[in-house]
Design an enzyme around this catalytic site. Sequence first.
Site, PDB file in Angstrom:
ATOM      1  N   ARG A 161      74.421 126.100  80.433  1.00 56.18           N
ATOM      2  CA  ARG A 161      75.257 127.205  79.900  1.00 56.18           C
ATOM      3  C   ARG A 161      75.739 128.154  81.010  1.00 56.18           C
ATOM      4  O   ARG A 161      75.832 129.365  80.819  1.00 56.18           O
ATOM      5  CB  ARG A 161      74.492 128.019  78.851  1.00 56.18           C
ATOM      6  CG  ARG A 161      73.973 127.228  77.679  1.00 56.18           C
ATOM      7  CD  ARG A 161      75.072 126.767  76.736  1.00 56.18           C
ATOM      8  NE  ARG A 161      74.480 126.208  75.551  1.00 56.18           N
ATOM      9  CZ  ARG A 161      74.197 124.899  75.394  1.00 56.18           C
ATOM     10  NH1 ARG A 161      74.521 124.023  76.329  1.00 56.18           N
ATOM     11  NH2 ARG A 161      73.633 124.464  74.286  1.00 56.18           N
ATOM     12  N   SER A 235      74.826 130.304  69.004  1.00 52.74           N
ATOM     13  CA  SER A 235      73.536 130.737  69.562  1.00 52.74           C
ATOM     14  C   SER A 235      73.736 132.028  70.342  1.00 52.74           C
ATOM     15  O   SER A 235      74.553 132.067  71.262  1.00 52.74           O
ATOM     16  CB  SER A 235      72.982 129.684  70.522  1.00 52.74           C
ATOM     17  OG  SER A 235      72.925 128.441  69.876  1.00 52.74           O
ATOM     18  N   GLU A 330      73.356 134.540  75.567  1.00 50.99           N
ATOM     19  CA  GLU A 330      74.364 133.535  75.933  1.00 50.99           C
ATOM     20  C   GLU A 330      75.771 134.101  75.685  1.00 50.99           C
ATOM     21  O   GLU A 330      76.723 133.808  76.403  1.00 50.99           O
ATOM     22  CB  GLU A 330      74.128 132.279  75.086  1.00 50.99           C
ATOM     23  CG  GLU A 330      75.060 131.132  75.425  1.00 50.99           C
ATOM     24  CD  GLU A 330      74.755 129.879  74.613  1.00 50.99           C
ATOM     25  OE1 GLU A 330      73.620 129.382  74.656  1.00 50.99           O
ATOM     26  OE2 GLU A 330      75.686 129.394  73.946  1.00 50.99           O
TER      27      GLU A 330
HETATM   28  P1  FAD Z   1      86.066 133.305  74.187  1.00 51.47           P
HETATM   29  O1  FAD Z   1      84.974 133.782  73.307  1.00 51.47           O
HETATM   30  O2  FAD Z   1      87.442 133.722  73.845  1.00 51.47           O
HETATM   31  O3  FAD Z   1      85.765 133.706  75.677  1.00 51.47           O
HETATM   32  C1  FAD Z   1      84.516 133.477  76.254  1.00 51.47           C
HETATM   33  C2  FAD Z   1      84.544 133.982  77.699  1.00 51.47           C
HETATM   34  O4  FAD Z   1      85.440 133.196  78.478  1.00 51.47           O
HETATM   35  C3  FAD Z   1      85.060 135.410  77.822  1.00 51.47           C
HETATM   36  O5  FAD Z   1      84.375 136.026  78.884  1.00 51.47           O
HETATM   37  C4  FAD Z   1      86.533 135.252  78.166  1.00 51.47           C
HETATM   38  O6  FAD Z   1      87.044 136.348  78.895  1.00 51.47           O
HETATM   39  C5  FAD Z   1      86.517 133.980  79.006  1.00 51.47           C
HETATM   40  N1  FAD Z   1      87.727 133.138  78.894  1.00 51.47           N
HETATM   41  C6  FAD Z   1      88.221 132.584  77.757  1.00 51.47           C
HETATM   42  N2  FAD Z   1      89.275 131.792  78.046  1.00 51.47           N
HETATM   43  C7  FAD Z   1      89.453 131.864  79.399  1.00 51.47           C
HETATM   44  C8  FAD Z   1      90.390 131.269  80.296  1.00 51.47           C
HETATM   45  N3  FAD Z   1      91.341 130.407  79.890  1.00 51.47           N
HETATM   46  N4  FAD Z   1      90.300 131.582  81.621  1.00 51.47           N
HETATM   47  C9  FAD Z   1      89.331 132.429  82.060  1.00 51.47           C
HETATM   48  N5  FAD Z   1      88.419 133.015  81.241  1.00 51.47           N
HETATM   49  C10 FAD Z   1      88.472 132.729  79.936  1.00 51.47           C
HETATM   50  N6  FAD Z   1      78.720 126.829  72.531  1.00 51.47           N
HETATM   51  C11 FAD Z   1      78.104 125.733  73.063  1.00 51.47           C
HETATM   52  O7  FAD Z   1      78.000 125.597  74.289  1.00 51.47           O
HETATM   53  N7  FAD Z   1      77.590 124.757  72.271  1.00 51.47           N
HETATM   54  C12 FAD Z   1      77.670 124.809  70.922  1.00 51.47           C
HETATM   55  O8  FAD Z   1      77.213 123.899  70.229  1.00 51.47           O
HETATM   56  C13 FAD Z   1      78.279 125.963  70.324  1.00 51.47           C
HETATM   57  N8  FAD Z   1      78.344 126.089  68.982  1.00 51.47           N
HETATM   58  C14 FAD Z   1      78.912 127.197  68.436  1.00 51.47           C
HETATM   59  C15 FAD Z   1      78.958 127.315  67.046  1.00 51.47           C
HETATM   60  C16 FAD Z   1      79.543 128.422  66.446  1.00 51.47           C
HETATM   61  C17 FAD Z   1      79.574 128.523  64.937  1.00 51.47           C
HETATM   62  C18 FAD Z   1      80.121 129.433  67.252  1.00 51.47           C
HETATM   63  C19 FAD Z   1      80.801 130.610  66.613  1.00 51.47           C
HETATM   64  C20 FAD Z   1      80.075 129.335  68.631  1.00 51.47           C
HETATM   65  C21 FAD Z   1      79.466 128.235  69.244  1.00 51.47           C
HETATM   66  N9  FAD Z   1      79.390 128.080  70.644  1.00 51.47           N
HETATM   67  C22 FAD Z   1      78.806 126.961  71.191  1.00 51.47           C
HETATM   68  C23 FAD Z   1      79.924 129.128  71.531  1.00 51.47           C
HETATM   69  C24 FAD Z   1      81.458 129.017  71.795  1.00 51.47           C
HETATM   70  O9  FAD Z   1      82.084 128.262  70.799  1.00 51.47           O
HETATM   71  C25 FAD Z   1      81.765 128.379  73.148  1.00 51.47           C
HETATM   72  O10 FAD Z   1      81.156 129.116  74.180  1.00 51.47           O
HETATM   73  C26 FAD Z   1      83.267 128.297  73.417  1.00 51.47           C
HETATM   74  O11 FAD Z   1      83.493 127.544  74.583  1.00 51.47           O
HETATM   75  C27 FAD Z   1      83.952 129.657  73.552  1.00 51.47           C
HETATM   76  O12 FAD Z   1      85.343 129.442  73.606  1.00 51.47           O
HETATM   77  P2  FAD Z   1      86.378 130.585  73.244  1.00 51.47           P
HETATM   78  O13 FAD Z   1      87.749 130.067  73.548  1.00 51.47           O
HETATM   79  O14 FAD Z   1      86.162 131.069  71.877  1.00 51.47           O
HETATM   80  O15 FAD Z   1      85.978 131.689  74.306  1.00 51.47           O
HETATM   81  P1  NAP Z   2      67.904 121.660  67.117  1.00 48.14           P
HETATM   82  O1  NAP Z   2      68.354 120.255  66.996  1.00 48.14           O
HETATM   83  O2  NAP Z   2      67.211 122.310  65.959  1.00 48.14           O
HETATM   84  O3  NAP Z   2      66.992 121.831  68.402  1.00 48.14           O
HETATM   85  C1  NAP Z   2      66.491 123.122  68.783  1.00 48.14           C
HETATM   86  C2  NAP Z   2      66.638 123.278  70.271  1.00 48.14           C
HETATM   87  O4  NAP Z   2      65.791 122.348  70.911  1.00 48.14           O
HETATM   88  C3  NAP Z   2      68.046 123.014  70.703  1.00 48.14           C
HETATM   89  O5  NAP Z   2      68.646 124.228  70.986  1.00 48.14           O
HETATM   90  C4  NAP Z   2      67.922 122.073  71.892  1.00 48.14           C
HETATM   91  O6  NAP Z   2      68.269 122.683  73.124  1.00 48.14           O
HETATM   92  C5  NAP Z   2      66.470 121.704  71.967  1.00 48.14           C
HETATM   93  N1  NAP Z   2      66.351 120.233  71.827  1.00 48.14           N
HETATM   94  C6  NAP Z   2      66.380 119.507  70.685  1.00 48.14           C
HETATM   95  N2  NAP Z   2      66.210 118.193  70.979  1.00 48.14           N
HETATM   96  C7  NAP Z   2      66.093 118.110  72.321  1.00 48.14           C
HETATM   97  C8  NAP Z   2      65.895 117.031  73.224  1.00 48.14           C
HETATM   98  N3  NAP Z   2      65.772 115.782  72.785  1.00 48.14           N
HETATM   99  N4  NAP Z   2      65.832 117.313  74.542  1.00 48.14           N
HETATM  100  C9  NAP Z   2      65.960 118.570  74.996  1.00 48.14           C
HETATM  101  N5  NAP Z   2      66.150 119.629  74.193  1.00 48.14           N
HETATM  102  C10 NAP Z   2      66.198 119.412  72.866  1.00 48.14           C
HETATM  103  O7  NAP Z   2      69.140 122.592  67.545  1.00 48.14           O
HETATM  104  P2  NAP Z   2      70.336 123.184  66.708  1.00 48.14           P
HETATM  105  O8  NAP Z   2      70.219 124.646  66.731  1.00 48.14           O
HETATM  106  O9  NAP Z   2      70.487 122.485  65.408  1.00 48.14           O
HETATM  107  O10 NAP Z   2      71.566 122.814  67.644  1.00 48.14           O
HETATM  108  C11 NAP Z   2      71.905 121.479  67.877  1.00 48.14           C
HETATM  109  C12 NAP Z   2      72.702 121.368  69.158  1.00 48.14           C
HETATM  110  O11 NAP Z   2      73.913 122.128  69.049  1.00 48.14           O
HETATM  111  C13 NAP Z   2      71.951 121.903  70.369  1.00 48.14           C
HETATM  112  O12 NAP Z   2      72.242 121.104  71.472  1.00 48.14           O
HETATM  113  C14 NAP Z   2      72.511 123.285  70.545  1.00 48.14           C
HETATM  114  O13 NAP Z   2      72.523 123.696  71.904  1.00 48.14           O
HETATM  115  C15 NAP Z   2      73.947 123.121  70.053  1.00 48.14           C
HETATM  116  N6  NAP Z   2      74.430 124.397  69.487  1.00 48.14           N
HETATM  117  C16 NAP Z   2      74.780 125.354  70.374  1.00 48.14           C
HETATM  118  C17 NAP Z   2      75.275 126.574  69.919  1.00 48.14           C
HETATM  119  C18 NAP Z   2      75.737 127.609  70.896  1.00 48.14           C
HETATM  120  O14 NAP Z   2      76.360 128.565  70.495  1.00 48.14           O
HETATM  121  N7  NAP Z   2      75.460 127.450  72.165  1.00 48.14           N
HETATM  122  C19 NAP Z   2      75.383 126.805  68.558  1.00 48.14           C
HETATM  123  C20 NAP Z   2      74.972 125.810  67.692  1.00 48.14           C
HETATM  124  C21 NAP Z   2      74.499 124.600  68.170  1.00 48.14           C
HETATM  125  P3  NAP Z   2      69.771 122.764  73.712  1.00 48.14           P
HETATM  126  O15 NAP Z   2      70.388 123.889  73.014  1.00 48.14           O
HETATM  127  O16 NAP Z   2      69.514 123.049  75.145  1.00 48.14           O
HETATM  128  O17 NAP Z   2      70.455 121.472  73.454  1.00 48.14           O
END
Ligand code: FAD
Ligand code: NAP
Length: 334
Positions: A161, A235, A330
């Site tokens: 991340r 998250s 995050e």
């Molecule tokens: P924004 O929120 O608009 O911006 C995020 C940051 O990036 C800000 O600092 C902004 O200034 C900057 N930025 C945006 N665009 C640019 C650009 N073109 N150039 C320079 N800077 C820029 N994330 C995960 O990693 N894994 C997941 O599974 C995941 N699941 C999610 C589920 C839900 C329901 C939600 C709401 C979010 C989730 N996220 C997840 C977080 C999010 O979706 C990601 O981080 C996504 O990449 C953000 O994109 P955005 O365009 O909305 O960014």
């Molecule tokens: P989950 O499957 O309930 O698992 C809980 C956490 O354990 C996850 O966050 C994941 O870490 C870790 N995990 C599970 N299995 C793993 C493995 N085999 N090896 C290493 N780490 C493991 O998680 P969940 O909340 O339903 O989310 C599922 C996936 O979607 C995850 O990868 C999560 O990161 C992603 N997600 C991200 C966001 C976001 O905003 N960043 C939001 C929703 C879902 P990791 O997160 O490091 O994978």
Amino acid sequence: MKEDFSLKNYNSFGIDVMAQAFVSIDSLEKLENLIQLKSFSFPHFILGGGSNILFTKNVTSTVFHIKLKGIKILSENNEEIIVQFGAGEIWHECVLWAVENNYFGIENLALIPGTIGAAPMQNIGAYGVEIKSLIEKVHCIHKITGEKITFSNAECEFDYRESIFKHKRKDAFIIYAVDLKLKKNAPLQTSYGAIKEVLNSKGIDQPSLKDIFNTIVEIRNSKLPKPKEIGNAGSFFKNPIVSNEKFESLKIQFDDMPYYKQNQGVKIPAAWLIEKLGFKGYRKNDFGVHTKQALVLVNYGKASGREIFDLSTEIIDKVKNVFGIDLQREVNIY
Ligand code: FAD
Ligand code: NAP
């Protein structure tokens, strides 16, 4: 340019803050003109899909909304294809495009909200795949000099991340395009989370690319709140990675603690820590912690960003007191 513009529909938390001005950027030419006009020499905020940001106050400057579109195949051979996506393309639509064209690699990242331009910022990841394994190049423009700089995968310094854009070179560039290398065939990643379980429940033992995509969509829809219904940014915290020594001492105290061994230490699911402290499903007024996923802080309607931020601080403090672990946010805070 729109003045005194509400950002409520432009952030997935649904926080009702105002921007002094709001400008959409839908072409590289417009972006270059804005740089020539020194638009980024003054305070401003770059917005993609608004799904990884918590606004705790009004934006007393201009919000630039990145909307550059376009999907272009740059090269291909029998095994792989390199595709350039405009930064404003919606990430999930890029995944859909890849799956429909039978290109492998990003299917486990289905249904992540936001734009592809923001995806390298925090090296988006889910279900065992991170975008760093697909990124070929990230095309940036320097906000002040207008110089176009292309970052190779290694130069992006991706981590869990994290990337060079999130901290080291924060705010220096606007990402205007991202090149991904996708495969024409590749093993599917099914070992993570509930993927296998869901496939088994449907009697699928030889899943196709589309089966994986559909499975991820199904799991995510069943677990995560939809931002249009309940405001959230996914998250809120990163999963902490603790040292092996710290892990061993915690495991003696909390023998039900789930964990995942990593190269750099042991990953502890932050959701478990938060749930253990009794926060899962917590609600006060219109803010709280989601009932099904303790890692997701939510806005039930009229919460302020400050209330959600303060709740995140309370969680960080309690996790530190009880487990001795420093939780990191995050989500970006404004
Ligand atoms: P924004 O929120 O608009 O911006 C995020 C940051 O990036 C800000 O600092 C902004 O200034 C900057 N930025 C945006 N665009 C640019 C650009 N073109 N150039 C320079 N800077 C820029 N994330 C995960 O990693 N894994 C997941 O599974 C995941 N699941 C999610 C589920 C839900 C329901 C939600 C709401 C979010 C989730 N996220 C997840 C977080 C999010 O979706 C990601 O981080 C996504 O990449 C953000 O994109 P955005 O365009 O909305 O960014
Ligand atoms: P989950 O499957 O309930 O698992 C809980 C956490 O354990 C996850 O966050 C994941 O870490 C870790 N995990 C599970 N299995 C793993 C493995 N085999 N090896 C290493 N780490 C493991 O998680 P969940 O909340 O339903 O989310 C599922 C996936 O979607 C995850 O990868 C999560 O990161 C992603 N997600 C991200 C966001 C976001 O905003 N960043 C939001 C929703 C879902 P990791 O997160 O490091 O994978």
